[in-house]
Design an enzyme around this catalytic site. Structure first.
Site, PDB file in Angstrom:
ATOM      1  N   GLU A 120     -31.697 -51.926  13.298  1.00 53.45           N
ATOM      2  CA  GLU A 120     -30.529 -52.559  13.082  1.00 53.45           C
ATOM      3  C   GLU A 120     -29.402 -51.540  12.946  1.00 53.45           C
ATOM      4  OE1 GLU A 120     -27.216 -53.535  11.894  1.00 53.45           O
ATOM      5  OE2 GLU A 120     -27.976 -53.621   9.919  1.00 53.45           O
TER       6      GLU A 120
ATOM      7  N   CYS B 127     -22.437 -53.295   8.271  1.00 51.84           N
ATOM      8  CA  CYS B 127     -22.459 -53.373   9.485  1.00 51.84           C
ATOM      9  C   CYS B 127     -21.520 -54.404  10.358  1.00 51.84           C
ATOM     10  CB  CYS B 127     -24.064 -53.486   9.822  1.00 51.84           C
ATOM     11  SG  CYS B 127     -24.978 -52.420   9.187  1.00 51.84           S
TER      12      CYS B 127
END
Length: 483
Positions: free
Chosen positions: A256, A291
């Site tokens: 990720e 993110c």
């Protein structure tokens, strides 16, 4: 006693083979606002890492034999204990991560929820299926069955920005899947993971089933390269993540890696205070160190001027400040070097013709929110992950071209689209090259049971409890010949 006054211990042990341990080597952890040392954590050395890895291998069978009710009991114990530790965990997040009070409180609740979701998932998982093998005459009388089994020992590397919940998204599914693990927390925020380990040590997990080891990146390289691990799960920068994958050998890898998330706003969207607040929160909460932080705001030309005025008016009132205050949205960046890096990106954009709509001060790690427009799309501030309190405003005319603009990014984690048109919702879902399309909300939306991950440079695989559990298991086939 308030969260900000809660006493935090000075020294923290690491956990190797399920037990607290100290090595005589220490990592000092700074309060990200005051820059004072608030804790020390024990550092793992090569011998500690080797012991942790071998212990995880030795625990594979015991972990695989845990029954669903046993795994659920372990996970529910964590839920209970984390609930009792709310104030302490919140104070740790504020200190070691510089996370604003409200965001820290929210992360603690997500930690609790993530373990609860994993506890629920343990007894709800589909454990296998029948396979019709008699598809030819030669296979007549054969029956196939598939079950899911733990993949084995796994290595986990967690990031600094959500040191409780993103660590939970690795540990909780590992327990649910039946996999022993070795976890390296981010060196900037290791205390949160060690508090999770402290609670795990209270449970009935098999001896050696887990280790949580703060250590320098170069020393932790064995977590990437050692073929005794069956899976590597990493959350962090794209550059580091893809390099790890290239060196990971035969093991499965899930990544990720972030992005530069965009939100597109159609003219049928009401320009309410709630919308403006949502955009601002998505861009500047936790100093933009998320993110799926809102980095690019694409606005239809018919509403561009009005939305810009509303954004500017509200952003000007926000300053980077003490994260212990419940009024703070934007706390410090994780370290001064990151603030300097981002300031260079902004200055370069301005030299290339970008217009600063809102500009504040940069003092140490404190970086006031910035809003830009007319940014050259070839520059780092536009095409890379800012990971700081900067947002870019841009105008578009045609919906399909706006979607294409979002897709020009090398990242593809999540994107937000505000529209009342069902056709445009479906077009966005069908054409956006991202892991998640969020309709009528910002790309920063995430709940802990949903599949979460990206495409392109944003990563590989999916987090979210059920998805992560499946990544940590493999299918095993049984064929039976009847008669």
């Amino acid at each position: 006693m308030t969260n900000s006054e809660k006493k935090i211990e000075c020294d923290y042990s690491l956990y190797v083979a399920s037990k607290a341990s100290q090595t005589g080597q220490w990592l000092e952890v700074k309060d990200k606002f005051s820059q004072k040392i608030f804790a020390r954590v024990a550092l793992a050395d090569a011998n500690t890492l080797e012991k942790a890895i071998q212990s995880a291998i030795d625990a594979e069978q015991a972990m695989a034999q845990l029954e669903p009710f046993q795994k659920q009991k372990i996970l529910l114990h964590c839920v209970k204990r984390f609930g009792e530790m709310r104030e302490e965990l919140t104070a740790i997040l504020i200190a070691e991560g510089g996370k604003p009070l409200k965001a820290a409180q929210a992360e603690v609740e997500r930690l609790i929820n993530t373990f609860q979701i994993a506890a629920d998932a343990v007894t709800q998982m589909d454990d296998g299926r029948l396979i019709p093998l008699a598809v030819t005459a030669a296979a007549q009388g054969y029956t196939g069955m598939i079950k899911h089994v733990p993949i084995g020992a796994i290595s986990l590397i967690s990031p600094f920005n959500f040191p409780l919940n993103l660590t939970a998204h690795k540990i909780a599914p590992a327990i649910a899947a039946g996999c022993p693990f070795v976890l390296k927390p981010a060196s900037l925020t290791p205390v949160s993971a060690l508090k999770i380990a402290e609670v795990l040590a209270e449970t009935d997990l098999p001896q050696g089933a887990f280790s949580v080891l703060p250590c320098p990146r170069e020393q932790a390289d064995i977590l990437v390269t050692d073929d005794r691990f069956k899976l590597l799960s990493f959350t962090g920068s794209d550059e580091v993540g893809w390099d790890m994958k290239a060196r990971a050998g035969r093991k499965k890898v899930t990544l990720e890696l972030g992005g530069n998330a965009a939100v597109l706003i159609e003219p049928d969207t009401e320009l309410s205070d709630a919308l403006i607040d949502r955009l601002i929160g998505g861009a500047y909460n936790h100093a933009g160190q998320v993110c799926i932080s809102v980095q690019r705001i694409l606005v239809h030309e018919n509403i561009y001027t009005d939305l810009k005025k509303k954004l500017i008016s509200k952003i000007k009132k926000i300053k980077a400040s003490d994260p212990k205050s419940d009024l703070t949205l934007c706390g410090p960046m994780i370290k001064e070097e990151e603030a300097k890096r981002l300031k260079k990106w902004v200055d370069k954009a301005v030299k290339k013709g970008a217009k600063v709509l809102v500009e504040g001060q940069v003092k140490g790690a404190l970086f006031d929110p910035i809003l830009l427009e007319n940014v050259d799309t070839s520059l780092e501030i536009y095409k890379d992950e800012a990971f700081g309190p900067v947002a870019i405003l841009e105008k578009y005319k045609d919906f399909e071209k706006g979607i294409a603009t979002i897709n020009q990014s090398r990242f593809g984690l999540q994107a937000g689209v505000y529209t009342q048109s069902l056709n445009k919702m479906m077009y966005a879902w069908n054409h956006l090259h991202v892991g998640g399309v969020i309709i009528n909300d910002i790309p920063s939306f995430r709940v802990d049971n949903m599949p979460y991950g990206g495409v392109k440079d944003s990563g590989l695989g999916r987090e979210g409890i059920q998805s992560a559990i499946r990544d940590m298991q493999e299918e095993r086939l049984l064929v039976i010949k009847q008669g």
